[in-house]
Design a protein around this motif. Structure first.
Motif, short mmCIF file in Angstrom:
data_model
loop_
_atom_site.label_atom_id
_atom_site.label_comp_id
_atom_site.label_asym_id
_atom_site.label_seq_id
_atom_site.Cartn_x
_atom_site.Cartn_y
_atom_site.Cartn_z
N CYS A 164 0.90 -1.33 0.05
CA CYS A 164 0.04 0.05 0.06
C CYS A 164 0.67 1.29 -0.06
N GLU A 198 -7.14 4.14 -0.79
CA GLU A 198 -7.05 4.09 -2.19
C GLU A 198 -5.77 3.73 -2.73
N CYS A 200 -4.03 1.36 -1.33
CA CYS A 200 -3.79 -0.08 -1.19
C CYS A 200 -4.50 -0.66 -2.31
N ALA A 201 -5.86 -0.11 -2.83
CA ALA A 201 -6.76 -0.52 -3.96
C ALA A 201 -5.71 -0.33 -5.21
N GLN A 202 -5.10 0.54 -5.52
CA GLN A 202 -4.37 0.76 -6.64
C GLN A 202 -3.06 -0.12 -6.71
N SER A 204 -2.04 -2.70 -4.96
CA SER A 204 -2.36 -4.08 -4.81
C SER A 204 -3.41 -4.73 -5.66
N LEU A 206 -7.73 -4.86 -6.59
CA LEU A 206 -8.95 -5.11 -5.82
C LEU A 206 -9.19 -6.57 -5.67
N LEU A 209 -7.00 -7.56 -2.46
CA LEU A 209 -7.54 -7.31 -1.54
C LEU A 209 -9.06 -8.04 -1.03
N ALA A 394 -4.97 -4.87 5.61
CA ALA A 394 -5.80 -5.43 4.59
C ALA A 394 -6.59 -6.47 5.11
N TRP A 440 -12.51 1.48 3.13
CA TRP A 440 -11.84 0.24 2.36
C TRP A 440 -12.76 0.07 1.02
N THR A 441 -12.08 -0.39 -0.10
CA THR A 441 -12.62 -0.31 -1.38
C THR A 441 -13.03 -1.55 -1.54
N VAL A 442 -13.10 -2.61 -0.82
CA VAL A 442 -13.69 -3.95 -0.82
C VAL A 442 -14.46 -4.30 0.24
#
Length: 525
Positions: A164, A198, A200-202, A204, A206, A209, A394, A440-442
């Motif tokens: 991240c 954000e 982490c999403a970019q 790693s 989606l 994650l 994560a 978090w994105t998920v």
């Protein structure tokens, strides 16, 4: 908000000689008949134990053991006698024909009449487990079992890896005291948390994650069990590794032969209760350190335990505006001073460097506490970092629903300060920031699960330490009741006790693992 310590099995601090952790993200590989990087028999063997339909290629893969060179990512030296390999698993178990992940594993082969394999996890979540293959060295367990360490998916040498932040971004974050609980300060902290999520999403991805949680780790463990040739699992989990073990027992109760859970995380607890109780545990450990320290006329916290909290605050509070000098150009920040102290409170073996670090701080220097904080954060000698912190975030963000109620978050901050007054900077307002999981994105993959009606689970052993700072004793008592497990209570002030040289703990654990002999009821050591 007050720091929420990681649930790691603490390691002794010394000269931290570490290997370089690679910063390149792993890439998920596409599934195929050969699953690149792993060999399969031309006519696949039947696998060991239950092999789920549709996952035969994974459960029947042949493990190719070799050197552990290049596997260590967190500074722990892997003994040259260990062997290492990778096991291929689906990245998404709902799509086993899609992308795959590689789970790094290590092995210390049995030297005597072999019972089977024993998987070991040190906790975290997010800690590398490869060195855990050596945890039982010199014991009958090491003679009778192939002891297996592993890096859970997303962690350490397993790929794809969760990443991240860059090392520079982590250093910058550690230098920020984050103590402003005004509306503006809380808003700034939440923006940082949103940016972190954000990134982490970019960085790693989606798909990584979304499938990095404990739900998926326990399925990987079952693949590893079968690929090792074991019809049933033998498992030793420390700290957050007890949650992994509990969820394996929930998912595959009939696949368990023996399970030891030491330093319990009880997934029946709410995140608020878990956090507040952990704060109280660290206060208890700090008080025990103070009781020893104040016996010496040179204790940096004085001679009266009643004023030790205030004296500690007098040492660390000035760091909010002015870091202490260190030989490292970073200096000792407020956050790192607190982190270094928390790291040392995991074990009385670290109280000597803790006392020395506080003595240095009274003299305006911060080298020892910075070294302790670096160890906790996974910083290596070259300034790079393992992915310990990123994996921790994560995994926790998909293992539990996020806290979105600001009233609850504010109450948790207030109660944490009350439970751990040595960590209270006096800036509490009853208002606190939402953490990164709120952005978090998920979505989370694990919901509350009951384990009271488990069918087919054999006897389990829980070990709980009476003054454990990170996983308080009562959590082990409660988990043992919920699992119908034997409870071994160890009277001590440290985080976990199994294979730490305490015969009263190690002997019944060994008899259980080797011969399935359950410990005597309510055993206290």
């Amino acid at each position: 908000m007050q720091p929420r310590p990681r649930l790691l099995l603490a390691t002794a601090i010394g000269a931290v000689a570490v290997l370089v952790a690679g910063c390149t993200l792993g890439t998920a590989r596409q599934g195929s008949e050969t699953l690149s990087g792993t060999s399969f028999a031309a006519a696949p063997p039947p696998g060991a134990g239950v092999v789920p339909a549709g996952l035969e290629l994974f459960y029947t893969q042949q493990i190719e053991w070799g050197s552990c060179d290049g596997f260590a990512t967190d500074g722990d030296h892997l003994k040259p006698t260990l062997e290492c390999a990778r096991v291929t698993v689906p990245l998404d178990y709902d799509n086993p024909a899609g992308a795959t992940a590689q789970i790094a594993i290590s092995r210390s082969p049995a030297t005597g009449a072999r019972v089977g394999s024993l998987l070991v996890n040190p906790g975290g979540p997010g800690a590398s487990g490869l060195s855990q293959a050596s945890v039982a060295d010199g014991t009958e367990v090491a003679q009778r079992f192939d002891v297996i360490g592993f890096d859970p998916r997303g962690v350490g040498a397993s790929t794809p890896q969760v990443r991240c932040q860059t090392a520079q971004e982590i250093d910058a974050e550690r230098s920020d005291p984050d103590v402003d609980m005004s509306p503006g300060g809380v808003a700034r902290t939440e923006q940082k948390n949103r940016t972190y999520a954000e990134r982490c999403a970019q960085r790693s991805g989606l798909p990584v994650l979304a499938n990095v949680g404990t739900r998926d780790v326990v399925r990987d463990m079952d693949v590893i069990r079968s690929a090792l040739g074991d019809a049933e699992l033998n498992y030793l989990g420390f700290s957050y590794g007890t949650r992994i073990g509990t969820e394996y027992a929930e998912t595959f109760p009939e696949n368990v032969r023996a399970m030891v859970l030491d330093g319990a995380v009880d997934n029946a607890q709410s995140p608020v209760e878990e956090t507040v109780l952990q704060g109280a545990g660290f206060q208890q450990a700090f008080d025990a350190f103070v009781a020893q320290c104040t016996q010496s006329p040179e204790c940096p916290l004085g001679s009266d335990p009643a004023v030790a909290n205030a004296n500690f605050r007098a040492l660390v509070d000035p760091l909010v505006t002015q870091p202490a000098a260190t030989t490292d150009p970073r200096g000792l920040s407020y956050e790192d001073a607190v982190t270094g102290v928390l790291q040392a409170l995991y074990s009385p073996s670290l109280w000597t460097p803790l006392r020395g670090g506080l003595t240095e701080l009274a003299e305006g220097r911060g080298d020892t506490l910075l070294l302790l904080a670096d160890r906790y954060a996974g910083r290596l000698d070259d300034g790079s970092y393992s992915n310990l912190e990123d994996a921790f975030n994560a995994i926790r963000c998909v293992d539990d629903p996020p806290l979105l109620d600001r009233g609850v978050v504010g109450e948790m901050d207030t109660r944490y300060r009350q439970a751990a007054p040595f960590l209270d900077d006096g800036r509490g307002t009853g208002y606190a920031p939402l953490d990164a999981c709120a952005f978090w994105t998920v979505p989370p993959t694990n919901g509350p699960r009951g384990i009271d009606d488990l069918q087919g689970l054999p006897p389990v052993v829980v070990v709980s330490t009476t003054e454990d700072p990170a996983t308080p004793y009562q959590a082990g008592v409660d988990l043992a009741k919920r699992l119908g497990a034997s409870l071994i209570s160890y009277q001590g002030a440290q985080h976990t006790a199994t294979f730490d040289g305490v015969a009263c703990v190690d002997d019944p654990v060994t008899a259980y693992l080797v011969d399935l002999a359950t410990p005597e009821p309510d055993l206290t050591c």
